[in-house]
Write a protein that holds these residues in place. Structure first.
Motif, PDB file in Angstrom:
ATOM      1  N   LEU A 235       0.814  -1.202   0.000  1.00  0.00           N
ATOM      2  CA  LEU A 235       0.000   0.000   0.000  1.00  0.00           C
ATOM      3  C   LEU A 235       0.853   1.260   0.000  1.00  0.00           C
ATOM      4  O   LEU A 235       0.459   2.301  -0.534  1.00  0.00           O
ATOM      5  N   LEU A 236       2.053   1.183   0.599  1.00  0.00           N
ATOM      6  CA  LEU A 236       2.948   2.324   0.665  1.00  0.00           C
ATOM      7  C   LEU A 236       4.115   2.211  -0.304  1.00  0.00           C
ATOM      8  O   LEU A 236       4.913   3.133  -0.433  1.00  0.00           O
ATOM      9  N   GLY A 237       4.262   1.048  -0.945  1.00  0.00           N
ATOM     10  CA  GLY A 237       5.350   0.870  -1.901  1.00  0.00           C
ATOM     11  C   GLY A 237       6.707   0.769  -1.246  1.00  0.00           C
ATOM     12  O   GLY A 237       7.714   1.183  -1.823  1.00  0.00           O
ATOM     13  N   ILE A 238       6.768   0.229  -0.017  1.00  0.00           N
ATOM     14  CA  ILE A 238       8.047   0.080   0.671  1.00  0.00           C
ATOM     15  C   ILE A 238       8.274  -1.386   1.021  1.00  0.00           C
ATOM     16  O   ILE A 238       7.321  -2.146   1.239  1.00  0.00           O
ATOM     17  N   LYS A 239       9.544  -1.791   1.065  1.00  0.00           N
ATOM     18  CA  LYS A 239       9.875  -3.162   1.438  1.00  0.00           C
ATOM     19  C   LYS A 239      11.295  -3.211   1.988  1.00  0.00           C
ATOM     20  O   LYS A 239      12.101  -2.301   1.782  1.00  0.00           O
ATOM     21  N   ALA A 240      11.576  -4.302   2.690  1.00  0.00           N
ATOM     22  CA  ALA A 240      12.916  -4.527   3.220  1.00  0.00           C
ATOM     23  C   ALA A 240      13.179  -6.021   3.205  1.00  0.00           C
ATOM     24  O   ALA A 240      12.289  -6.817   3.503  1.00  0.00           O
ATOM     25  N   THR A 241      14.411  -6.382   2.853  1.00  0.00           N
ATOM     26  CA  THR A 241      14.826  -7.780   2.854  1.00  0.00           C
ATOM     27  C   THR A 241      15.901  -7.967   3.919  1.00  0.00           C
ATOM     28  O   THR A 241      16.931  -7.287   3.884  1.00  0.00           O
ATOM     29  N   THR A 242      15.638  -8.874   4.843  1.00  0.00           N
ATOM     30  CA  THR A 242      16.583  -9.177   5.911  1.00  0.00           C
ATOM     31  C   THR A 242      17.247 -10.514   5.610  1.00  0.00           C
ATOM     32  O   THR A 242      16.568 -11.509   5.340  1.00  0.00           O
ATOM     33  N   THR A 243      18.561 -10.529   5.650  1.00  0.00           N
ATOM     34  CA  THR A 243      19.350 -11.698   5.253  1.00  0.00           C
ATOM     35  C   THR A 243      20.242 -12.148   6.403  1.00  0.00           C
ATOM     36  O   THR A 243      20.814 -11.321   7.116  1.00  0.00           O
ATOM     37  N   ALA A 244      20.353 -13.458   6.565  1.00  0.00           N
ATOM     38  CA  ALA A 244      21.228 -14.037   7.589  1.00  0.00           C
ATOM     39  C   ALA A 244      22.283 -14.898   6.910  1.00  0.00           C
ATOM     40  O   ALA A 244      21.963 -15.734   6.059  1.00  0.00           O
ATOM     41  N   GLU A 245      23.543 -14.684   7.288  1.00  0.00           N
ATOM     42  CA  GLU A 245      24.665 -15.449   6.750  1.00  0.00           C
ATOM     43  C   GLU A 245      25.399 -16.153   7.897  1.00  0.00           C
ATOM     44  O   GLU A 245      25.738 -15.512   8.892  1.00  0.00           O
ATOM     45  N   PRO A 246      25.678 -17.456   7.763  1.00  0.00           N
ATOM     46  CA  PRO A 246      26.426 -18.149   8.824  1.00  0.00           C
ATOM     47  C   PRO A 246      27.871 -17.680   8.843  1.00  0.00           C
ATOM     48  O   PRO A 246      28.498 -17.534   7.798  1.00  0.00           O
ATOM     49  N   VAL A 247      28.399 -17.436  10.036  1.00  0.00           N
ATOM     50  CA  VAL A 247      29.781 -16.968  10.139  1.00  0.00           C
ATOM     51  C   VAL A 247      30.637 -17.858  11.035  1.00  0.00           C
ATOM     52  O   VAL A 247      31.862 -17.892  10.889  1.00  0.00           O
ATOM     53  N   SER A 248      30.026 -18.572  11.972  1.00  0.00           N
ATOM     54  CA  SER A 248      30.813 -19.419  12.866  1.00  0.00           C
ATOM     55  C   SER A 248      29.902 -20.395  13.598  1.00  0.00           C
ATOM     56  O   SER A 248      28.670 -20.237  13.592  1.00  0.00           O
ATOM     57  N   VAL A 249      30.523 -21.407  14.202  1.00  0.00           N
ATOM     58  CA  VAL A 249      29.798 -22.329  15.068  1.00  0.00           C
ATOM     59  C   VAL A 249      30.585 -22.488  16.363  1.00  0.00           C
ATOM     60  O   VAL A 249      31.817 -22.564  16.345  1.00  0.00           O
ATOM     61  N   GLN A 250      29.883 -22.476  17.466  1.00  0.00           N
ATOM     62  CA  GLN A 250      30.522 -22.686  18.762  1.00  0.00           C
ATOM     63  C   GLN A 250      30.194 -24.097  19.246  1.00  0.00           C
ATOM     64  O   GLN A 250      29.029 -24.489  19.311  1.00  0.00           O
ATOM     65  N   ILE A 251      31.238 -24.845  19.603  1.00  0.00           N
ATOM     66  CA  ILE A 251      31.087 -26.215  20.065  1.00  0.00           C
ATOM     67  C   ILE A 251      31.144 -26.247  21.596  1.00  0.00           C
ATOM     68  O   ILE A 251      32.083 -25.739  22.207  1.00  0.00           O
ATOM     69  N   GLU A 252      30.125 -26.841  22.198  1.00  0.00           N
ATOM     70  CA  GLU A 252      30.099 -27.084  23.632  1.00  0.00           C
ATOM     71  C   GLU A 252      30.009 -28.597  23.826  1.00  0.00           C
ATOM     72  O   GLU A 252      28.996 -29.205  23.476  1.00  0.00           O
ATOM     73  N   PRO A 253      31.058 -29.239  24.386  1.00  0.00           N
ATOM     74  CA  PRO A 253      31.122 -30.698  24.425  1.00  0.00           C
ATOM     75  C   PRO A 253      30.048 -31.363  25.272  1.00  0.00           C
ATOM     76  O   PRO A 253      29.760 -32.552  25.087  1.00  0.00           O
TER      77      PRO A 253
END
Length: 346
Positions: A235-253
Motif C-alpha cells: 500500500l505504501l510501496g516500501i519493502k525490506a529484505t533481511t538476510t542471515a549469513e552463517p559466520v561461525s559455530v561454537q562447540i560445547e562438548p
C-alpha cells in the motif's frame, strides 16, 4: 519514513494481489479499502501453511528464501534486542473507520463523555471536514496500531497507545510516533520471520568416539547458505529484505572433561565451510574444529551442542547499502557416546 518510492494506491493493491495470488480474498478483509474493518492484526498464509508467504495486517512477508527442513528454527538475537512488539501502519479508509467506531459509540460501553469527544473528533456536524475525512477518500488513510504476531502478551505491545491518526498519501507519519512503519521496522519484523537450517554438525568418528581421540566436527557450506525474508507494505510501496549469513559455530562438548579445537570452541567460516571434513591420512592431525573427550560417557552419552552465529543485515526502499542488525544464534544438541579405549593384553 521517507515519502519517496511510494506507489499509487491502485498500483499497490495490484502488487499485493500478485504477491499473494492464493490469499487475495483474505487480504481484502483487512487492508484499507477492503471489505473488512481492519480492526485486528490478522494473519493469513499462502502455500503450505504460510511457509512461502503470509500477511499480518498490511505487512506482507515473502518467506521463499527461508531455511527449511525438520529442525529449522528462528534465530535469537545475540544482544538484548528484539523486533518491535507493535507498530503503526495504515488500517482504515474513512468508511471503514466509521463502520468500526459507530457500533462502539452506540453500545455506550466507553462512557458518554468519551463517546462525545470521539464523535466530535471524527464526526462533527459543525465541521464538514470531520466526517471521518471522507472528503479525502483515496488520498490517505487512518493509521492505527498493530501487534506483531506472536507478541500479543508482550508488555511492549502496550506501548502503541496513541489514538487513530490520519496520514495523507505520500506524507510522512507524525514525527512523535517512533513506531510508525518504515523500511527499518519492516527489516526488524522480517528478522523475526527468519528460519535457519537445523544445526547438526558432522562428526568423525560419528556417534561413538573414544577417550583422548580427537573428534572432527564440520558443517558443509552447501547446506548452510544464506537465508532471507522480505517484508513489504504494498500500500505504501516500501519493502525490506533481511538476510542471515552463517559466520561461525561454537562447540560445547556437554562436559567439562573435554578439550575443544580451537581452544575457544568457536570455528569460523572459511572457504564456504565451517571446520574440515575428516579423511584418511588425517588421523595424526589436530582438527581445525572439534573436541577431544577426556572421560568416558559411561552408559549414557554427552550432549554436544553446536550453536551457529548468523550475521544479519538488511536492504530496503530508499536505503543505501546494507544495514546491520544484531547477530543471531541458533543451536541444537546431539548425542555423543564416548568409550574407553580397550587395552589388549598379550
Amino acid at each position: 519514513m521517507p515519502a519517496v518510492g511510494r506507489m499509487s494506491v491502485g498500483a499497490a493493491i495490484v502488487a499485493a494481489a500478485s504477491v499473494l495470488a492464493s490469499g487475495t480474498a483474505a487480504w481484502a478483509d483487512f487492508v484499507p479499502g477492503g471489505s473488512g474493518t481492519g480492526s485486528e492484526t490478522q494473519v493469513d498464509g499462502g502455500q503450505k501453511g504460510g511457509e512461502i508467504s503470509a500477511t499480518a495486517g498490511v505487512v506482507v512477508f515473502n518467506r521463499s528464501g527461508n531455511g527449511s527442513g525438520q529442525g529449522a528454527g528462528p534465530v535469537t538475537a545475540a544482544t538484548n534486542w528484539s523486533p518491535p512488539a507493535c507498530y503503526y501502519a495504515p488500517k482504515y479508509t474513512p468508511e471503514q473507520l466509521q463502520k468500526y467506531l459507530e457500533p462502539i459509540w452506540a453500545a455506550e460501553s466507553t462512557g458518554y463523555q468519551w463517546d462525545a469527544e470521539q464523535r466530535k473528533k471524527y464526526l462533527d456536524p459543525e465541521d464538514s471536514k470531520k466526517d471521518f475525512n471522507k472528503h479525502k477518500t483515496g488520498k490517505g488513510y487512518w493509521w492505527d496500531s498493530y501487534v506483531t504476531p506472536g507478541r500479543e502478551g508482550d508488555p511492549g505491545a502496550l506501548e502503541c497507545d496513541k489514538p487513530v491518526f490520519w496520514v495523507d498519501e505520500n506524507d510522512d507519519p507524525p514525527a512523535d510516533i517512533p513506531q510508525a512503519i518504515t523500511t527499518e521496522v519492516l527489516a526488524q519484523l522480517a528478522y523475526a520471520e527468519l528460519r535457519v537450517p537445523p544445526t547438526q554438525v558432522d562428526l568423525a568418528p560419528e556417534g561413538t568416539t573414544k577417550v583422548n581421540l580427537p573428534t572432527w566436527a564440520w558443517l558443509d557450506g552447501a547446506e548452510f547458505n544464506t537465508v532471507s525474508v522480505t517484508a513489504s507494505v504494498p500500500l505504501l510501496g516500501i519493502k525490506a529484505t533481511t538476510t542471515a549469513e552463517p559466520v561461525s559455530v561454537q562447540i560445547e562438548p556437554g562436559t567439562a572433561d573435554a578439550e575443544r579445537y580451537p581452544g575457544s570452541g568457536v570455528c569460523e567460516l572459511r572457504n564456504d565451510r565451517i571446520g574440515e571434513p575428516y579423511a584418511r591420512g588425517k588421523a595424526d592431525r589436530i582438527p581445525p574444529c572439534g573436541v577431544k573427550y577426556l572421560r568416558s560417557s559411561g552408559d549414557g552419552s554427552y550432549q554436544l551442542k553446536a550453536t551457529v552465529t548468523w550475521k544479519i543485515h538488511w536492504t530496503g526502499t530508499g536505503v543505501d547499502g546494507e544495514q546491520l542488525l544484531p547477530d543471531g544464534t541458533f543451536g541444537a544438541t546431539q548425542d555423543v557416546v564416548v568409550q574407553e579405549i580397550q587395552a589388549v593384553n598379550r
